[in-house]
Scaffold this active site. Structure first.
Site, PDB file in Angstrom:
ATOM      1  N   TYR A   9       0.739  -1.303  -0.061  1.00 33.12           N
ATOM      2  CA  TYR A   9      -0.037  -0.092   0.153  1.00 33.12           C
ATOM      3  C   TYR A   9       0.688   1.263   0.063  1.00 33.12           C
ATOM      4  O   TYR A   9       0.407   2.410  -0.235  1.00 33.12           O
ATOM      5  CB  TYR A   9      -0.934  -0.029   1.246  1.00 33.12           C
ATOM      6  CG  TYR A   9      -1.612  -1.208   1.363  1.00 33.12           C
ATOM      7  CD1 TYR A   9      -2.722  -1.083   0.647  1.00 33.12           C
ATOM      8  CD2 TYR A   9      -1.511  -2.138   2.311  1.00 33.12           C
ATOM      9  CE1 TYR A   9      -3.805  -2.514   0.688  1.00 33.12           C
ATOM     10  CE2 TYR A   9      -2.194  -3.271   2.595  1.00 33.12           C
ATOM     11  CZ  TYR A   9      -3.484  -3.388   1.596  1.00 33.12           C
ATOM     12  OH  TYR A   9      -4.176  -4.545   1.549  1.00 33.12           O
TER      13      TYR A   9
ATOM     14  N   HIS B 274      -4.466   6.015  -1.880  1.00 33.10           N
ATOM     15  CA  HIS B 274      -5.389   5.726  -0.859  1.00 33.10           C
ATOM     16  C   HIS B 274      -4.354   5.940   0.566  1.00 33.10           C
ATOM     17  O   HIS B 274      -5.144   5.940   1.671  1.00 33.10           O
ATOM     18  CB  HIS B 274      -6.097   4.317  -0.807  1.00 33.10           C
ATOM     19  CG  HIS B 274      -7.013   4.526  -1.861  1.00 33.10           C
ATOM     20  ND1 HIS B 274      -8.099   5.409  -1.970  1.00 33.10           N
ATOM     21  CD2 HIS B 274      -6.990   3.835  -3.019  1.00 33.10           C
ATOM     22  CE1 HIS B 274      -8.762   5.159  -3.236  1.00 33.10           C
ATOM     23  NE2 HIS B 274      -8.282   4.159  -3.862  1.00 33.10           N
TER      24      HIS B 274
ATOM     25  N   PHE C 187      -5.340  -1.089  10.095  1.00 32.11           N
ATOM     26  CA  PHE C 187      -5.617  -0.886   8.721  1.00 32.11           C
ATOM     27  C   PHE C 187      -6.850   0.337   8.977  1.00 32.11           C
ATOM     28  O   PHE C 187      -7.396   0.730  10.019  1.00 32.11           O
ATOM     29  CB  PHE C 187      -6.333  -1.959   8.306  1.00 32.11           C
ATOM     30  CG  PHE C 187      -5.177  -2.834   7.481  1.00 32.11           C
ATOM     31  CD1 PHE C 187      -4.905  -2.864   6.192  1.00 32.11           C
ATOM     32  CD2 PHE C 187      -4.583  -4.038   8.434  1.00 32.11           C
ATOM     33  CE1 PHE C 187      -3.459  -3.598   5.847  1.00 32.11           C
ATOM     34  CE2 PHE C 187      -3.562  -4.715   7.925  1.00 32.11           C
ATOM     35  CZ  PHE C 187      -3.198  -4.538   6.637  1.00 32.11           C
TER      36      PHE C 187
ATOM     37  N   ASN D 282      -9.663   1.172   8.081  1.00 35.56           N
ATOM     38  CA  ASN D 282     -11.249   0.921   8.358  1.00 35.56           C
ATOM     39  C   ASN D 282     -11.023   0.943  10.002  1.00 35.56           C
ATOM     40  O   ASN D 282     -12.285   1.091  10.787  1.00 35.56           O
ATOM     41  CB  ASN D 282     -11.687  -0.385   8.047  1.00 35.56           C
ATOM     42  CG  ASN D 282     -11.995  -0.186   6.533  1.00 35.56           C
ATOM     43  OD1 ASN D 282     -11.857   1.008   5.745  1.00 35.56           O
ATOM     44  ND2 ASN D 282     -12.491  -1.193   6.052  1.00 35.56           N
TER      45      ASN D 282
ATOM     46  N   ASP E  60      -7.427  10.555   2.268  1.00 32.14           N
ATOM     47  CA  ASP E  60      -7.802  10.442   0.777  1.00 32.14           C
ATOM     48  C   ASP E  60      -9.236  10.654   0.563  1.00 32.14           C
ATOM     49  O   ASP E  60     -10.146  10.044   1.517  1.00 32.14           O
ATOM     50  CB  ASP E  60      -7.250   9.337   0.057  1.00 32.14           C
ATOM     51  CG  ASP E  60      -8.063   8.268   0.611  1.00 32.14           C
ATOM     52  OD1 ASP E  60      -8.956   7.668  -0.247  1.00 32.14           O
ATOM     53  OD2 ASP E  60      -7.808   7.890   1.513  1.00 32.14           O
TER      54      ASP E  60
ATOM     55  N   ASN F 243     -14.514   5.017   5.186  1.00 35.25           N
ATOM     56  CA  ASN F 243     -14.606   4.036   6.239  1.00 35.25           C
ATOM     57  C   ASN F 243     -13.803   4.472   7.611  1.00 35.25           C
ATOM     58  O   ASN F 243     -14.123   4.239   8.675  1.00 35.25           O
ATOM     59  CB  ASN F 243     -14.277   2.703   5.890  1.00 35.25           C
ATOM     60  CG  ASN F 243     -15.468   2.210   5.210  1.00 35.25           C
ATOM     61  OD1 ASN F 243     -16.559   2.289   5.255  1.00 35.25           O
ATOM     62  ND2 ASN F 243     -15.394   1.332   4.181  1.00 35.25           N
TER      63      ASN F 243
END
Length: 139
Positions: A14, A19, A64, A66, A91, A112
């Site tokens: 990532y 993101h 993470f 979320n 983002d 989220n």
């Protein structure tokens, strides 16, 4: 004291994703402001320094995205800061790539990570900086 959270996902896969705009923005801020290197701190990576007389902690949660709210809640309680001393960078696919929108408060919208934060700290009354990621092409 100000706690500035950049949202993203940990891990090499990532690392340079749009993101992870929150993480990338904090990396840049840390360098521009000559803050400390990012080090592990309470389930996050943190860089610290001062802006004028104000102590500032730049924080990249290592949950993470979320689950970002857990880290925000823990550090806000640890440092005993008011919700207005929390700033979140993240983002936003609803903004054109590279556009920036700053708000003093507001809803999570479709994000989220922001839903997690608002749910954990039970308020929407904190500043946020949305970084345009743009919509991915269809297909």
């Amino acid at each position: 004291m100000k706690l500035v959270f950049g949202l993203g996902n940990p891990g090499k896969e990532y690392e340079n994703s749009i993101h992870n705009a929150g993480f990338l923005a904090l990396d840049r801020l840390s360098r521009l402001l000559s803050f400390t290197d990012f080090n592990r701190h309470k389930g996050a990576l943190a860089s610290e320094g001062r802006v004028g007389a104000e102590k500032v902690l730049l924080v990249k949660p290592q949950t993470f995205m979320n689950l970002s709210g857990k880290c925000v809640l823990e550090l806000a309680a640890f440092y005993k800061v008011e919700e207005t001393d929390i700033i979140v960078l993240y983002d936003d696919v609803d903004l054109d790539l590279g556009a920036v929108r700053i708000r003093a408060r507001g809803s999570a919208g479709t994000h989220n990570g922001m839903r997690s934060i608002i749910g954990e700290i039970s308020t929407q009354n904190f500043p946020r900086i949305r970084i345009g990621a743009g919509r991915p092409p269809k297909g």
